[in-house]
Design a protein around this motif. Sequence first.
Motif, PDB file in Angstrom:
ATOM      1  N   GLY A 144       0.959  -0.914   0.033  1.00  0.00           N
ATOM      2  CA  GLY A 144      -0.006   0.085   0.107  1.00  0.00           C
ATOM      3  C   GLY A 144       0.875   1.390   0.082  1.00  0.00           C
ATOM      4  O   GLY A 144       2.057   1.132  -0.103  1.00  0.00           O
ATOM      5  N   GLN A 145       0.278   2.405   0.252  1.00  0.00           N
ATOM      6  CA  GLN A 145       0.966   3.846   0.170  1.00  0.00           C
ATOM      7  C   GLN A 145       0.904   4.172   1.583  1.00  0.00           C
ATOM      8  O   GLN A 145       0.000   4.015   2.397  1.00  0.00           O
ATOM      9  CB  GLN A 145       0.467   4.719  -0.628  1.00  0.00           C
ATOM     10  CG  GLN A 145       0.028   4.341  -2.093  1.00  0.00           C
ATOM     11  CD  GLN A 145       1.490   4.206  -2.796  1.00  0.00           C
ATOM     12  OE1 GLN A 145       2.343   5.131  -2.436  1.00  0.00           O
ATOM     13  NE2 GLN A 145       1.874   3.296  -3.689  1.00  0.00           N
ATOM     14  N   LEU A 146       2.204   4.766   2.197  1.00  0.00           N
ATOM     15  CA  LEU A 146       2.496   5.221   3.311  1.00  0.00           C
ATOM     16  C   LEU A 146       1.742   6.606   3.461  1.00  0.00           C
ATOM     17  O   LEU A 146       1.862   7.386   2.476  1.00  0.00           O
ATOM     18  CB  LEU A 146       3.882   5.327   3.806  1.00  0.00           C
ATOM     19  CG  LEU A 146       4.383   5.765   4.955  1.00  0.00           C
ATOM     20  CD1 LEU A 146       3.863   4.458   6.109  1.00  0.00           C
ATOM     21  CD2 LEU A 146       5.422   5.943   5.332  1.00  0.00           C
ATOM     22  N   LEU A 200       4.377  -0.762   3.384  1.00  0.00           N
ATOM     23  CA  LEU A 200       4.180   0.631   2.992  1.00  0.00           C
ATOM     24  C   LEU A 200       5.437   1.275   2.834  1.00  0.00           C
ATOM     25  O   LEU A 200       5.963   1.943   3.886  1.00  0.00           O
ATOM     26  CB  LEU A 200       3.381   1.247   4.258  1.00  0.00           C
ATOM     27  CG  LEU A 200       1.981   0.544   4.448  1.00  0.00           C
ATOM     28  CD1 LEU A 200       1.448   1.214   5.719  1.00  0.00           C
ATOM     29  CD2 LEU A 200       0.915   0.356   3.379  1.00  0.00           C
ATOM     30  N   VAL A 246      -4.954  -0.796   0.903  1.00  0.00           N
ATOM     31  CA  VAL A 246      -4.148  -1.905   1.000  1.00  0.00           C
ATOM     32  C   VAL A 246      -4.783  -3.344   0.188  1.00  0.00           C
ATOM     33  O   VAL A 246      -5.656  -3.520   0.323  1.00  0.00           O
ATOM     34  CB  VAL A 246      -3.750  -2.245   2.464  1.00  0.00           C
ATOM     35  CG1 VAL A 246      -2.822  -3.581   2.352  1.00  0.00           C
ATOM     36  CG2 VAL A 246      -3.237  -1.068   3.076  1.00  0.00           C
TER      37      VAL A 246
END
Length: 254
Positions: A144-146, A200, A246
């Motif tokens: 996913g992206q932080l 992430l 996510v």
Amino acid sequence: MSPAPRTTRQPTARRTPARHRHDALLRILRRSGASTVGALAAEVGVSRRTILRDIGALREEGFLIQSEGGRGGGVQLDPASMQTTARLTVTEVFALLVGVAAMRAARALPFADLADAALARIERSLPREKVADLRRMFARLYVGQLSPAQDISDMGAMDTGLLPAFEAAFLGQRRLRFAYRDAKGAETRREVEPQALLILPPLWYLVAWDPARGDFRHFRMDRIAAPEVVEGTPFRQRHVPFDDDVCPYGTRVT
């Protein structure tokens, strides 16, 4: 009362310090073409005597390494020298593929097609039963992206034994015990059931069911130390709830 489950480290899950040195020596010699015993000793951080022993061990494995006598004697790896059988373990292949997944998620993989082709060749070198293990591990890998608000100023290096320990614990459905340092620096000893890995970028998390708390917990992997696999009754794999942003690794890269 029955005795407590015996805690053991998995001897086959880790690479020995000597193996790490051998790999480092091969990388140095492949990249530089030639070096000296003294320079190799300084770069690897061991004595000249240890380097000479390591060179002898590599020769016994089939690598053609030429050397000249004397204190400043040169060491050179034959460019055609290579082993005919792959020495990569499931953990090492998984580490490579996870690295590619992390770079993809961070949009930092400019040569994605080349990387995928190389990794496909590596995967084909694995025995069928090892491929099954690899697929099981990938089924529990999420990316996913932080959040931009996440503070990563204290991010540290991950324990090199963590990924092999995760593999042994996850595939054997055994609990994982480790020392954990939280955001405030407090240290505790935790024993959990590893369920997934979450990436992430640049942070990695071990997602586990914590029996002591009766809930899932996310452990930053750079805050985990001294991981140990705990022998005992196998735990059951659980459905891990994730936020909508996510997704499984396989979905992320297609």
